[in-house]
Design a protein around this motif. Structure first.
Motif, PDB file in Angstrom:
ATOM      1  N   ASP A 128     -47.374 -28.881 -24.343  1.00  0.00           N
ATOM      2  CA  ASP A 128     -47.575 -30.324 -24.245  1.00  0.00           C
ATOM      3  C   ASP A 128     -47.926 -30.842 -25.644  1.00  0.00           C
ATOM      4  N   VAL A 129     -47.086 -31.705 -26.213  1.00  0.00           N
ATOM      5  CA  VAL A 129     -47.353 -32.259 -27.541  1.00  0.00           C
ATOM      6  C   VAL A 129     -48.095 -33.582 -27.394  1.00  0.00           C
ATOM      7  N   ALA A 130     -49.220 -33.701 -28.093  1.00  0.00           N
ATOM      8  CA  ALA A 130     -50.009 -34.936 -28.105  1.00  0.00           C
ATOM      9  C   ALA A 130     -50.054 -35.474 -29.524  1.00  0.00           C
ATOM     10  N   ALA A 131     -50.022 -36.793 -29.667  1.00  0.00           N
ATOM     11  CA  ALA A 131     -50.079 -37.415 -30.988  1.00  0.00           C
ATOM     12  C   ALA A 131     -51.491 -37.341 -31.541  1.00  0.00           C
ATOM     13  N   SER A 132     -51.585 -36.997 -32.820  1.00  0.00           N
ATOM     14  CA  SER A 132     -52.894 -36.926 -33.472  1.00  0.00           C
ATOM     15  C   SER A 132     -52.846 -37.637 -34.820  1.00  0.00           C
ATOM     16  N   GLY A 133     -52.346 -38.851 -34.779  1.00  0.00           N
ATOM     17  CA  GLY A 133     -52.253 -39.639 -35.994  1.00  0.00           C
ATOM     18  C   GLY A 133     -51.109 -39.178 -36.882  1.00  0.00           C
ATOM     19  N   VAL A 134     -51.043 -39.737 -38.087  1.00  0.00           N
ATOM     20  CA  VAL A 134     -49.971 -39.419 -39.033  1.00  0.00           C
ATOM     21  C   VAL A 134     -50.338 -38.196 -39.864  1.00  0.00           C
ATOM     22  N   ASP A 135     -51.491 -38.235 -40.531  1.00  0.00           N
ATOM     23  CA  ASP A 135     -52.020 -37.056 -41.219  1.00  0.00           C
ATOM     24  C   ASP A 135     -53.523 -37.232 -41.360  1.00  0.00           C
ATOM     25  N   MET A 136     -54.200 -36.221 -41.899  1.00  0.00           N
ATOM     26  CA  MET A 136     -55.662 -36.244 -41.944  1.00  0.00           C
ATOM     27  C   MET A 136     -56.211 -37.139 -43.048  1.00  0.00           C
ATOM     28  N   GLY A 137     -55.330 -37.724 -43.829  1.00  0.00           N
ATOM     29  CA  GLY A 137     -55.760 -38.691 -44.826  1.00  0.00           C
ATOM     30  C   GLY A 137     -55.653 -40.122 -44.350  1.00  0.00           C
ATOM     31  N   LYS A 138     -55.074 -40.307 -43.169  1.00  0.00           N
ATOM     32  CA  LYS A 138     -54.898 -41.655 -42.612  1.00  0.00           C
ATOM     33  C   LYS A 138     -55.747 -41.759 -41.347  1.00  0.00           C
ATOM     34  N   LEU A 139     -57.005 -42.128 -41.550  1.00  0.00           N
ATOM     35  CA  LEU A 139     -57.984 -42.143 -40.467  1.00  0.00           C
ATOM     36  C   LEU A 139     -58.044 -43.507 -39.786  1.00  0.00           C
ATOM     37  N   HIS A 140     -58.492 -43.487 -38.546  1.00  0.00           N
ATOM     38  CA  HIS A 140     -58.688 -44.706 -37.759  1.00  0.00           C
ATOM     39  C   HIS A 140     -60.185 -45.028 -37.763  1.00  0.00           C
ATOM     40  N   HIS A 141     -60.528 -46.254 -38.183  1.00  0.00           N
ATOM     41  CA  HIS A 141     -61.942 -46.601 -38.323  1.00  0.00           C
ATOM     42  C   HIS A 141     -62.097 -48.110 -38.279  1.00  0.00           C
ATOM     43  N   GLY A 142     -63.331 -48.549 -38.191  1.00  0.00           N
ATOM     44  CA  GLY A 142     -63.615 -49.960 -37.975  1.00  0.00           C
ATOM     45  C   GLY A 142     -63.216 -50.886 -39.101  1.00  0.00           C
ATOM     46  N   ASP A 143     -63.094 -50.390 -40.317  1.00  0.00           N
ATOM     47  CA  ASP A 143     -62.738 -51.242 -41.448  1.00  0.00           C
ATOM     48  C   ASP A 143     -61.236 -51.285 -41.707  1.00  0.00           C
ATOM     49  N   LEU A 144     -60.474 -50.588 -40.867  1.00  0.00           N
ATOM     50  CA  LEU A 144     -59.022 -50.559 -41.057  1.00  0.00           C
ATOM     51  C   LEU A 144     -58.403 -51.858 -40.564  1.00  0.00           C
ATOM     52  N   ASP A 145     -57.501 -52.397 -41.357  1.00  0.00           N
ATOM     53  CA  ASP A 145     -56.794 -53.619 -40.967  1.00  0.00           C
ATOM     54  C   ASP A 145     -56.062 -53.390 -39.643  1.00  0.00           C
ATOM     55  N   PRO A 146     -56.235 -54.284 -38.647  1.00  0.00           N
ATOM     56  CA  PRO A 146     -55.623 -54.072 -37.325  1.00  0.00           C
ATOM     57  C   PRO A 146     -54.118 -53.848 -37.370  1.00  0.00           C
ATOM     58  N   ALA A 147     -53.414 -54.600 -38.201  1.00  0.00           N
ATOM     59  CA  ALA A 147     -51.965 -54.424 -38.277  1.00  0.00           C
ATOM     60  C   ALA A 147     -51.611 -53.068 -38.870  1.00  0.00           C
ATOM     61  N   SER A 148     -52.395 -52.612 -39.831  1.00  0.00           N
ATOM     62  CA  SER A 148     -52.150 -51.303 -40.431  1.00  0.00           C
ATOM     63  C   SER A 148     -52.383 -50.194 -39.421  1.00  0.00           C
TER      64      SER A 148
END
Length: 310
Positions: A128-148
């Motif tokens: 079963d393949v699950a998505a885990s973002g693009v790479d470990m340098g592109k994190l999801h966090h509160g200061d990230l622009d919503p469109a980005s």
């Protein structure tokens, strides 16, 4: 000197109990005593993390666990992680195959694109393949622009669906890090389960603006990453902790109802020659125990939902 204003403490969701409406407060002790649909008491959920750590890892907002904190180019750090995708993964495949375990591959989409032979081995085993973002340098966090962030989620799902041919229904954020909108974006992209909140031993319903997800119990405390890398504990301690968790969860499952034992594995950590035999011993004991069966993330989600049906 910074002065904190009264408005700083204004929070519209503050109330008794939970301060959000993502899910209903639930106590595990109150769940009905039922077994999994195949009659088993305990489900083993193995999640293998396939990660791409870029050599130019950003230092802000934080360095992902396992991320490089040396100046660019950190060849030592990069090659250690790359070892997992080129060498350790195949050692790990061999052990999981030995016990007929189909795992969930939580993949950065960059791994699927950069290591096609690795993806072929995963698909050949019908994992079963699950998505885990693009790479470990592109994190999801509160200061990230919503469109980005929306673009990152779409890229991760889109790349993996194209390369795997699977529907890719699961999501695990790099570094367990989310913004407030991450679950909404996952659901909007057709995700069905998410594995970032580490506040339960069993799945539960999780609300989003695009429909309901199932939050899955992907353990951080039992991960090889935390025990062997972050805490730098000996492999004997890792083995002891997994055995202890297995004993406790199996005892609960026999008296209180279905449970999940979540093993989160990183090929560059657990699949080192000095550690792989400990995992072999653990899986030999777990899989030989009556009432224990293995499942992928999507299988667990389906089972859980059907068990909740009236």
């Amino acid at each position: 000197m910074t002065v904190i204003t009264k408005e700083y403490f204004d929070y519209p969701h503050r109330k008794k109990g939970l301060d959000h409406d993502r899910f209903e407060r639930r106590y595990l002790r109150d769940l009905p005593q039922v077994d999994w649909r195949d009659g088993s008491k305990l489900k083993l959920w193995v999640t293998v993390k396939f990660e791409q750590f870029p050599m130019d890892m950003p230092a802000k907002p934080f360095v992902a666990p396992g991320g490089m904190d040396r100046p660019y180019p950190s060849v030592w750090d990069y090659s250690t992680r790359d070892y997992g995708n080129r060498v350790g993964a195949f050692r790990l495949f061999k052990v999981l195959d030995k016990y007929n375990i189909r795992a969930t591959a939580a993949m950065n989409s960059a791994v699927a694109a950069r290591y096609p032979y690795l993806l072929q081995e995963i698909l050949r085993r019908n994992w079963d393949v699950a998505a885990s973002g693009v790479d470990m340098g592109k994190l999801h966090h509160g200061d990230l622009d919503p469109a980005s962030e929306a673009a990152l989620v779409a890229e991760a799902f889109g790349t993996l669906r194209k390369l795997t041919g699977q529907s890719v229904t699961g999501w695990h954020s790099p570094a367990h890090s989310q913004s407030t909108q991450t679950p909404d974006l996952v659901a909007a992209q057709g995700g069905k389960y998410i594995a970032d909140w580490i506040n339960d031993d069993m799945p539960y319903a999780f609300r989003t603006s695009a429909g309901e997800l199932t939050q899955m119990p992907l353990s951080w405390d039992l991960s090889d990453h935390k025990i062997l890398f972050t805490q730098n504990m000996p492999i004997a301690d890792y083995e002891w902790q997994i055995n202890a968790a297995f004993d406790a969860l199996l005892a609960e499952a026999k008296t209180r109802g279905a449970r999940v034992l979540s093993l989160s594995l990183s090929p560059w950590i657990i699949a080192q020659p000095s550690r792989i035999r400990a995992l072999d011993r653990l899986l030999a004991r777990i899989t030989a125990t009556e009432g224990v069966t293995a499942a992928t993330g999507e299988e667990l989600r389906n089972d859980w939902l059907e068990m909740q049906a009236p």
